[in-house]
Design an enzyme around this catalytic site. Structure first.
Site, PDB file in Angstrom:
ATOM      1  N   GLU A  42       0.818  -1.209   0.000  1.00 10.71           N
ATOM      2  CA  GLU A  42       0.000   0.000   0.000  1.00 10.71           C
ATOM      3  C   GLU A  42       0.854   1.263   0.000  1.00 10.71           C
ATOM      4  O   GLU A  42       0.543   2.240  -0.682  1.00 10.71           O
ATOM      5  CB  GLU A  42      -0.956   0.008   1.197  1.00 10.71           C
ATOM      6  CG  GLU A  42      -2.098  -0.985   1.095  1.00 10.71           C
ATOM      7  CD  GLU A  42      -3.046  -0.693  -0.055  1.00 10.71           C
ATOM      8  OE1 GLU A  42      -3.082   0.457  -0.522  1.00 10.71           O
ATOM      9  OE2 GLU A  42      -3.752  -1.614  -0.486  1.00 10.71           O
ATOM     10  N   TYR A 125      -6.485   6.582   4.264  1.00  8.45           N
ATOM     11  CA  TYR A 125      -6.708   5.546   3.257  1.00  8.45           C
ATOM     12  C   TYR A 125      -5.893   4.293   3.556  1.00  8.45           C
ATOM     13  O   TYR A 125      -6.415   3.173   3.565  1.00  8.45           O
ATOM     14  CB  TYR A 125      -6.359   6.044   1.843  1.00  8.45           C
ATOM     15  CG  TYR A 125      -6.158   4.876   0.904  1.00  8.45           C
ATOM     16  CD1 TYR A 125      -7.258   4.186   0.402  1.00  8.45           C
ATOM     17  CD2 TYR A 125      -4.885   4.398   0.591  1.00  8.45           C
ATOM     18  CE1 TYR A 125      -7.100   3.070  -0.395  1.00  8.45           C
ATOM     19  CE2 TYR A 125      -4.715   3.281  -0.198  1.00  8.45           C
ATOM     20  CZ  TYR A 125      -5.827   2.621  -0.700  1.00  8.45           C
ATOM     21  OH  TYR A 125      -5.665   1.502  -1.479  1.00  8.45           O
ATOM     22  N   ASP A 143      -9.938   4.783  -2.700  1.00 12.59           N
ATOM     23  CA  ASP A 143      -8.853   5.337  -3.518  1.00 12.59           C
ATOM     24  C   ASP A 143      -9.479   5.907  -4.793  1.00 12.59           C
ATOM     25  O   ASP A 143     -10.705   6.042  -4.900  1.00 12.59           O
ATOM     26  CB  ASP A 143      -7.804   4.269  -3.827  1.00 12.59           C
ATOM     27  CG  ASP A 143      -8.317   3.175  -4.748  1.00 12.59           C
ATOM     28  OD1 ASP A 143      -9.542   3.143  -5.044  1.00 12.59           O
ATOM     29  OD2 ASP A 143      -7.504   2.332  -5.189  1.00 12.59           O
TER      30      ASP A 143
END
Length: 361
Positions: A42, A125, A143
């Site tokens: 990520e 996020y 996203d």
């Protein structure tokens, strides 16, 4: 109303194969995602594509298989492996986060989005993505792909970034308690492969029936976006000095700011107006006819490159010499590698007498 079961059924058949992902079949068989792999992927995927990240992820996990291994790594080694992924503050925060996880959590990532968000370099996020994908927490993961899917599903015409809050609320309302990790990845996969920015394949979308934008004929135009401001251009000088024994003059950039903590060529500030040259030592600096150009997220950079042969007893005001056998261009960030590529050609051209003399030795 869109149903999570429809997209989960689609994901079970069409999930993308990624080195950090546990497939739906493997999850049903009891295999759990590795939080370290989820976190690392990520962070790498911020501002970067899946295709670009695969090689970096493979090299990182071969060299540092666990968060404890990464926490014990030397900063310079991690920065060198990160070169090319951009945003070097992410690499610095990667190390800070790994060391915090080891020091404060015994090498195990916390399993809630709130605690994850307290770690260095992890924003809302990323915290939600790790909580959902690694720990199956019903966190709302939003996203760019998810924003696009939500905008089309509900025909949201408010432009981004104004619509971010509304799109997040819509995504939250759809996030299921059952299989939230697979669901989060399913929506991202849908946006990446079916609900694409251009020419969405609405005919094979598992959510085609409830999609309001498809019914209205507005899907290809969504999400709308406010016009972007033109990126400014910053200019500067970069000095590439080669000592008589082949050593290169380099300096480590300050920890804060762009390319923080990375090795680079001594140079001037990067400014939208012509900066002072700020040469590292007096020498017969020759300016190359071509600039090194690189684009960062918020601006374009143009560097005038100057080269010089330096005597064995050279004493620069800034930087230090790296012996020829220890210098690896691959350890430099991309912008500095571009400078080196020009300089290397420039040294050859200088022998042929084709490089401009600046007259500022």
């Amino acid at each position: 109303m869109p149903q999570s079961k429809d997209i989960l059924a689609w994901y079970d058949r069409h999930a993308r194969d990624m080195p950090w992902r546990v497939s739906p079949a493997d999850r049903r068989a009891g295999k759990r995602p590795d939080p370290y792999a989820v976190w690392l992927s990520e962070v790498m995927l911020q501002q970067t594509t899946v295709a670009a990240v695969r090689g970096y992820f493979h090299r990182f996990t071969l060299r540092w298989p666990t968060v404890s291994d990464l926490a014990a790594a030397e900063d310079t080694q991690v920065m060198a492996e990160w070169a090319g992924l951009g945003y070097y503050a992410r690499a610095r925060n990667l190390l800070k986060c790994a060391r915090t996880v080891v020091a404060d959590y015994g090498g195990r990532f916390p399993d809630s989005a709130d605690k994850l968000a307290d770690l260095p370099g992890i924003g809302p996020y990323t915290a939600a993505a790790i909580a959902a994908i690694a720990f199956d927490r019903p966190a709302t993961v939003v996203d760019g792909n998810v924003e696009r899917v939500m905008a089309r599903l509900f025909d949201v015409v408010t432009p981004l970034p104004t619509a971010k809050r509304e799109l997040t609320q819509l995504a939250e309302a759809l996030t299921p308690q059952d299989r939230p990790g697979d669901y989060a990845q399913a929506v991202m996969d849908l946006g990446a492969t079916i609900c694409t920015p251009r020419n969405p394949a609405c005919g094979i979308c598992p959510w085609r029936a409830p999609c309001q934008a498809r019914a209205a004929g507005t899907a290809p135009d969504l999400p709308r976006k406010l016009p972007k401001k033109a990126k400014p251009v910053r200019v500067g000088y970069a000095y590439v000095g080669r000592r008589a024994d082949g050593a290169w003059l380099l300096e480590r950039r300050p920890d804060s700011g762009l390319l923080g903590g990375m090795l680079g060529w001594p140079g001037s500030e990067w400014s939208e107006v012509q900066p002072d040259r700020n040469q590292p030592l007096p020498a017969d600096w020759q300016m190359l006819g071509e600039e090194a150009r690189h684009t960062f997220t918020h601006f374009h950079l143009r560097l005038k490159v100057l080269i010089a042969e330096l005597p064995i007893d050279a004493k620069p005001d800034r930087g230090h010499f790296v012996p020829r056998h220890e210098f690896r261009p691959a350890d430099l960030p991309t912008a500095m590698r571009k400078v080196f590529d020009l300089a290397r050609s420039g040294f050859a051209a200088e022998d042929a007498g084709t490089v401009e003399d600046t007259g500022h030795g």
